[in-house]
Design a protein around this motif. Structure first.
Motif, mmCIF file in Angstrom:
data_model
loop_
_atom_site.group_PDB
_atom_site.id
_atom_site.type_symbol
_atom_site.label_atom_id
_atom_site.label_comp_id
_atom_site.label_asym_id
_atom_site.label_seq_id
_atom_site.Cartn_x
_atom_site.Cartn_y
_atom_site.Cartn_z
ATOM 1 N N CYS A 5 -79.042 -30.052 48.087
ATOM 2 C CA CYS A 5 -77.720 -29.953 47.458
ATOM 3 C C CYS A 5 -77.375 -28.489 47.244
ATOM 4 C CB CYS A 5 -77.735 -30.658 46.097
ATOM 5 S SG CYS A 5 -78.149 -32.410 46.172
ATOM 6 N N GLN A 6 -76.085 -28.227 47.077
ATOM 7 C CA GLN A 6 -75.677 -26.889 46.667
ATOM 8 C C GLN A 6 -75.368 -26.929 45.181
ATOM 9 O OE1 GLN A 6 -72.190 -26.462 49.193
ATOM 10 N NE2 GLN A 6 -70.875 -26.496 47.394
ATOM 11 N N LYS A 7 -75.278 -25.759 44.595
ATOM 12 C CA LYS A 7 -74.992 -25.690 43.158
ATOM 13 C C LYS A 7 -73.613 -26.257 42.864
ATOM 14 C CE LYS A 7 -72.870 -21.118 42.811
ATOM 15 N NZ LYS A 7 -72.918 -19.828 42.174
ATOM 16 N N GLU A 8 -73.426 -26.683 41.638
ATOM 17 C CA GLU A 8 -72.139 -27.186 41.160
ATOM 18 C C GLU A 8 -71.272 -25.981 40.797
ATOM 19 O OE1 GLU A 8 -71.201 -30.418 40.828
ATOM 20 O OE2 GLU A 8 -70.266 -30.771 38.891
ATOM 21 N N GLY A 9 -69.995 -26.047 41.077
ATOM 22 C CA GLY A 9 -69.086 -24.990 40.652
ATOM 23 C C GLY A 9 -68.675 -24.053 41.757
ATOM 24 N N ASP A 10 -68.140 -22.903 41.335
ATOM 25 C CA ASP A 10 -67.586 -21.937 42.276
ATOM 26 C C ASP A 10 -68.667 -21.329 43.159
ATOM 27 O OD1 ASP A 10 -65.063 -22.361 41.230
ATOM 28 O OD2 ASP A 10 -65.245 -20.716 39.780
ATOM 29 N N ILE A 11 -68.312 -21.119 44.415
ATOM 30 C CA ILE A 11 -69.177 -20.487 45.406
ATOM 31 C C ILE A 11 -68.534 -19.157 45.786
ATOM 32 C CG2 ILE A 11 -70.154 -20.711 47.734
ATOM 33 C CD1 ILE A 11 -71.265 -22.815 45.837
ATOM 34 N N HIS B 7 -75.973 -29.174 59.747
ATOM 35 C CA HIS B 7 -75.564 -30.000 58.609
ATOM 36 C C HIS B 7 -74.058 -29.868 58.432
ATOM 37 C CE1 HIS B 7 -79.866 -29.391 57.511
ATOM 38 N NE2 HIS B 7 -79.729 -30.686 57.329
ATOM 39 N N PRO B 8 -73.376 -30.979 58.122
ATOM 40 C CA PRO B 8 -71.930 -30.867 57.951
ATOM 41 C C PRO B 8 -71.544 -30.075 56.698
ATOM 42 C CG PRO B 8 -72.668 -33.112 57.501
ATOM 43 C CD PRO B 8 -73.859 -32.353 58.006
ATOM 44 N N TYR B 9 -72.174 -30.368 55.579
ATOM 45 C CA TYR B 9 -71.952 -29.644 54.321
ATOM 46 C C TYR B 9 -72.875 -30.232 53.266
ATOM 47 C CZ TYR B 9 -69.182 -33.700 52.843
ATOM 48 O OH TYR B 9 -68.776 -34.956 52.524
ATOM 49 N N PHE B 10 -73.068 -29.502 52.170
ATOM 50 C CA PHE B 10 -73.858 -29.988 51.040
ATOM 51 C C PHE B 10 -72.917 -30.231 49.866
ATOM 52 C CE2 PHE B 10 -76.817 -26.742 53.014
ATOM 53 C CZ PHE B 10 -77.618 -27.659 53.673
ATOM 54 N N VAL B 11 -73.318 -31.108 48.962
ATOM 55 C CA VAL B 11 -72.625 -31.278 47.686
ATOM 56 C C VAL B 11 -73.671 -31.134 46.587
ATOM 57 C CG1 VAL B 11 -70.798 -32.758 48.625
ATOM 58 C CG2 VAL B 11 -72.846 -33.810 47.645
ATOM 59 N N SER B 12 -73.228 -31.049 45.363
ATOM 60 C CA SER B 12 -74.155 -30.909 44.245
ATOM 61 C C SER B 12 -74.812 -32.254 43.924
ATOM 62 C CB SER B 12 -73.418 -30.396 43.005
ATOM 63 O OG SER B 12 -72.519 -31.381 42.526
ATOM 64 N N TYR B 13 -75.958 -32.191 43.264
ATOM 65 C CA TYR B 13 -76.590 -33.447 42.851
ATOM 66 C C TYR B 13 -75.746 -34.152 41.800
ATOM 67 C CZ TYR B 13 -78.699 -30.780 38.952
ATOM 68 O OH TYR B 13 -78.909 -29.994 37.852
ATOM 69 N N GLU B 14 -74.976 -33.376 41.040
ATOM 70 C CA GLU B 14 -74.056 -33.982 40.081
ATOM 71 C C GLU B 14 -72.965 -34.786 40.809
ATOM 72 O OE1 GLU B 14 -75.394 -29.998 38.161
ATOM 73 O OE2 GLU B 14 -74.781 -30.668 40.159
ATOM 74 N N ALA C 176 -82.358 -19.379 49.010
ATOM 75 C CA ALA C 176 -81.217 -20.082 48.427
ATOM 76 C C ALA C 176 -81.659 -20.969 47.265
ATOM 77 C CB ALA C 176 -80.499 -20.907 49.500
ATOM 78 N N PHE C 177 -82.832 -21.573 47.383
ATOM 79 C CA PHE C 177 -83.372 -22.359 46.271
ATOM 80 C C PHE C 177 -83.753 -21.447 45.097
ATOM 81 C CE2 PHE C 177 -84.471 -25.805 49.401
ATOM 82 C CZ PHE C 177 -83.681 -26.788 48.829
ATOM 83 N N GLU C 178 -84.397 -20.325 45.400
ATOM 84 C CA GLU C 178 -84.791 -19.380 44.340
ATOM 85 C C GLU C 178 -83.587 -18.844 43.569
ATOM 86 O OE1 GLU C 178 -88.854 -16.968 45.322
ATOM 87 O OE2 GLU C 178 -87.054 -16.296 46.331
ATOM 88 N N SER C 179 -82.505 -18.573 44.278
ATOM 89 C CA SER C 179 -81.325 -17.973 43.649
ATOM 90 C C SER C 179 -80.475 -18.986 42.881
ATOM 91 C CB SER C 179 -80.453 -17.297 44.716
ATOM 92 O OG SER C 179 -79.787 -18.281 45.505
ATOM 93 N N GLY C 180 -80.700 -20.266 43.112
ATOM 94 C CA GLY C 180 -79.893 -21.294 42.467
ATOM 95 C C GLY C 180 -78.705 -21.750 43.300
ATOM 96 N N LEU C 181 -78.491 -21.133 44.455
ATOM 97 C CA LEU C 181 -77.409 -21.580 45.339
ATOM 98 C C LEU C 181 -77.677 -23.002 45.817
ATOM 99 C CD1 LEU C 181 -74.871 -21.236 47.059
ATOM 100 C CD2 LEU C 181 -76.303 -20.084 48.791
ATOM 101 N N MET C 182 -78.933 -23.272 46.173
ATOM 102 C CA MET C 182 -79.330 -24.609 46.611
ATOM 103 C C MET C 182 -80.185 -25.252 45.535
ATOM 104 S SD MET C 182 -78.054 -25.285 49.611
ATOM 105 C CE MET C 182 -79.055 -26.670 50.112
ATOM 106 N N THR C 183 -80.087 -26.560 45.457
ATOM 107 C CA THR C 183 -80.935 -27.350 44.578
ATOM 108 C C THR C 183 -81.518 -28.487 45.400
ATOM 109 O OG1 THR C 183 -79.158 -28.834 43.879
ATOM 110 C CG2 THR C 183 -79.496 -26.847 42.563
ATOM 111 N N TYR C 184 -82.560 -29.096 44.875
ATOM 112 C CA TYR C 184 -83.093 -30.300 45.521
ATOM 113 C C TYR C 184 -82.792 -31.458 44.586
ATOM 114 C CZ TYR C 184 -85.882 -33.345 48.370
ATOM 115 O OH TYR C 184 -86.273 -34.363 49.202
ATOM 116 N N GLY C 185 -81.812 -32.242 44.968
ATOM 117 C CA GLY C 185 -81.358 -33.319 44.103
ATOM 118 C C GLY C 185 -82.221 -34.560 44.194
ATOM 119 N N MET C 186 -82.544 -35.105 43.040
ATOM 120 C CA MET C 186 -83.209 -36.404 42.939
ATOM 121 C C MET C 186 -82.281 -37.275 42.100
ATOM 122 S SD MET C 186 -85.830 -38.226 43.790
ATOM 123 C CE MET C 186 -87.009 -37.021 44.376
#
Length: 153
Positions: free
Chosen positions: A34-40, A57-64, A136-146
């Motif tokens: 997932c990508q982070k929630e909010g402004d990019i 990949h077509p695009y990511f969305v937030s886990y929220e 991207a995971f370290e910076s918070g841009l990407m998340t791993y959604g469960m």
């Protein structure tokens, strides 16, 4: 359980179809990039575009957003959204080191098949992309959604 949301071009249809075929009382578990929630920022969008293009990949969305999509089906309850970066981030660099530690399959195929040079090039690109994803995971841009939910009975 499903770990392929990042590949789906229509996230809403993806969630709706899994919700539709799930038996009443069943639990749906989605684990996905997932990508982070909010402004990019423009810089972050550039990083996302690199990942989209390298891995098709077509695009990511937030886990929220996945949680909202599950709730929006009207069939799911007890929806939980969690960021599992902490639990999964070490696997990114490990994936690179497995190939460095035991590169023989790539070397062997590189020497014995017509696709050899292309295979080596793809492997080098994959190492770069895995490292960019790790950052991207370290910076918070990407998340791993469960994301989990139970279908109403």
């Amino acid at each position: 359980a499903c770990e392929s949301g990042e590949h789906m071009p229509d996230k809403r249809k993806y969630i709706e179809e899994m919700s539709r075929v799930l038996k009443p009382g069943g639990t749906l578990v989605v684990a996905t990039w997932c990508q982070k929630e909010g402004d990019i920022t423009p810089s972050e969008q550039k990083d996302l575009n690199f990942l989209y293009e390298e891995w098709a990949h077509p695009y990511f969305v937030s886990y929220e957003e996945y949680g909202r999509l599950m709730k929006g089906t009207g069939k799911m309850e007890q929806v939980r959204e969690e960021n599992w970066v902490k639990e999964t981030i070490t696997a990114w660099r490990h994936s690179i080191w497995v190939g460095v530690w035991d590169p023989w399959i790539v070397i062997w195929k590189g020497l014995t098949t017509r696709a050899g040079p292309m295979l080596w090039w793809k492997t080098i690109r994959e190492i770069v992309t895995l490292n960019r994803m790790h950052k991207a995971f370290e910076s918070g841009l990407m998340t791993y959604g469960m994301i989990t939910a139970k279908k109403t009975a």
